[in-house]
Design an enzyme around this catalytic site. Sequence first.
Site, mmCIF file in Angstrom:
data_model
loop_
_atom_site.group_PDB
_atom_site.id
_atom_site.type_symbol
_atom_site.label_atom_id
_atom_site.label_comp_id
_atom_site.label_asym_id
_atom_site.label_seq_id
_atom_site.Cartn_x
_atom_site.Cartn_y
_atom_site.Cartn_z
ATOM 1 N N GLN A 12 -5.782 -10.746 -12.091
ATOM 2 C CA GLN A 12 -7.005 -11.539 -11.845
ATOM 3 C C GLN A 12 -8.204 -10.651 -11.540
ATOM 4 O O GLN A 12 -9.283 -10.834 -12.110
ATOM 5 C CB GLN A 12 -6.779 -12.529 -10.682
ATOM 6 C CG GLN A 12 -7.928 -13.510 -10.514
ATOM 7 C CD GLN A 12 -7.869 -14.323 -9.231
ATOM 8 O OE1 GLN A 12 -7.048 -14.067 -8.348
ATOM 9 N NE2 GLN A 12 -8.743 -15.302 -9.104
ATOM 10 N N ASP A 54 3.931 1.692 -14.530
ATOM 11 C CA ASP A 54 4.650 0.912 -13.516
ATOM 12 C C ASP A 54 4.542 1.730 -12.234
ATOM 13 O O ASP A 54 5.042 2.859 -12.179
ATOM 14 C CB ASP A 54 6.111 0.761 -13.967
ATOM 15 C CG ASP A 54 6.965 0.029 -12.931
ATOM 16 O OD1 ASP A 54 6.564 -0.053 -11.761
ATOM 17 O OD2 ASP A 54 8.055 -0.435 -13.313
ATOM 18 N N ILE A 55 3.884 1.193 -11.206
ATOM 19 C CA ILE A 55 3.633 2.029 -10.020
ATOM 20 C C ILE A 55 4.905 2.355 -9.239
ATOM 21 O O ILE A 55 4.894 3.233 -8.366
ATOM 22 C CB ILE A 55 2.541 1.454 -9.075
ATOM 23 C CG1 ILE A 55 2.924 0.099 -8.496
ATOM 24 C CG2 ILE A 55 1.185 1.421 -9.763
ATOM 25 C CD1 ILE A 55 2.060 -0.322 -7.305
ATOM 26 N N TYR A 143 4.790 -10.682 1.813
ATOM 27 C CA TYR A 143 3.501 -10.177 1.314
ATOM 28 C C TYR A 143 2.669 -9.635 2.470
ATOM 29 O O TYR A 143 2.127 -8.524 2.414
ATOM 30 C CB TYR A 143 2.786 -11.326 0.590
ATOM 31 C CG TYR A 143 1.413 -11.019 0.047
ATOM 32 C CD1 TYR A 143 1.206 -10.054 -0.938
ATOM 33 C CD2 TYR A 143 0.298 -11.761 0.482
ATOM 34 C CE1 TYR A 143 -0.063 -9.818 -1.454
ATOM 35 C CE2 TYR A 143 -0.967 -11.542 -0.047
ATOM 36 C CZ TYR A 143 -1.144 -10.559 -1.009
ATOM 37 O OH TYR A 143 -2.399 -10.340 -1.526
ATOM 38 N N LYS A 147 1.298 -5.928 3.359
ATOM 39 C CA LYS A 147 -0.145 -5.671 3.439
ATOM 40 C C LYS A 147 -0.503 -4.935 4.728
ATOM 41 O O LYS A 147 -1.281 -3.982 4.719
ATOM 42 C CB LYS A 147 -0.930 -6.980 3.299
ATOM 43 C CG LYS A 147 -0.986 -7.486 1.861
ATOM 44 C CD LYS A 147 -1.738 -6.506 0.966
ATOM 45 C CE LYS A 147 -1.586 -6.776 -0.492
ATOM 46 N NZ LYS A 147 -2.133 -5.743 -1.366
#
Length: 318
Positions: A12, A54-55, A143, A147
């Site tokens: 996004q 791909d990290i 998540y 973070k």
Amino acid sequence: MKKILITGALGQIGSELTMRLRKEYGNDNVVASGLSAKEGSEEVVESGHFEIVDITNAQQVADTVKKHNIDTIINLAAILSAVGESKPNLAWDVNMGGLYNVLEVGREFNVAVFTPSSIAAFGPSTPAKNTPQDTIQRPTTMYGVTKVAGELLCDYYYERFGVDTRGVRFPGLISYKTLPGGGTTDYAVEIYYKALQEGKFTCPLGKDTYMDMMYMPDALDAIIDLAEADPAKLKHRNAFNVTAMSFSPEDIFASIKKLIPEFTMGYDVNPILQKIADSWPDSLDDSAAREEWGWNPKYDLDKMTKDMLENLRIKLGK
Ligand code: NAD
Ligand code: AKB
């Protein structure tokens, strides 16, 4: 920033940030990357360099940085809140393992690293209203755990190794180009599509659920302005609170109804999303970002609604 690598560039934010940066810094100086060239926007893949990165694969990150002589990585690859709750192992691997690889490459090759955090880095014990910059952070989603840990890891790499790490805590982002990637705030994008396509929307969150939000042009400004900010002025580095508006489903419905009077909305609350939303702040205090690097968003709810509907009408042919 002179030579920039964007990870997760087909998502996004990345799909819009890539095009904006290519305009400002030159097509050849912005390398977009993602898991597959087929995953998203053709203009991102075709208007400049595109690499498969791909990290979670440290070698791929390092090889791409070396190949293009990168000086800044904008690390947007991540698993967002709703998907993260259904796939917590994947969220940990990408958001923590991937970030670690990116920071290690930053350390080895003297590359600056910008990584967005989120309002998800807060939890139910955080003060919900006017949430301070520095406060309690005990998030209750995977998540959110990644973070807040990511914020700390970025601070550590700056303090310990001198890597130029920076980041903001984004609220829910609203945009019309690329659909959001599976978050709790996604309803605030979907509602615009449904208003134009069906004239009605069923909201998955309760009517009094307030969360911070921001329109994409302001989010792009936040990334570029902080990445380019004079480091001498930064007291914080990673995880600046930034917000542009705070609204509930009733508020966004009313804003759309001003322009589409026949629009209707009902509720079918999703308990998993509701629990996540209830654990996040209602409204952030973003004064540190305003003071340290001049953060000043341009869009409020009604201005965003007008622009979203105008652009979606063109996109959807409505
Ligand atoms: P998104 O889900 O739209 O895009 C993320 C991209 O990362 C996707 O294209 C996905 O394919 C890719 N990806 C997933 N795993 C990967 C891996 N292992 N290697 C490389 N790429 C991988 O996300 P977004 O909304 O663009 O978010 C970008 C960043 O901003 C994330 O860190 C997110 O947490 C943060 N953020 C976003 C919002 C929002 O509302 N969009 C709000 C707060 C914070
Ligand atoms: C999500 O809802 O997961 C994201 C975010 C606020 O981080 N939009």
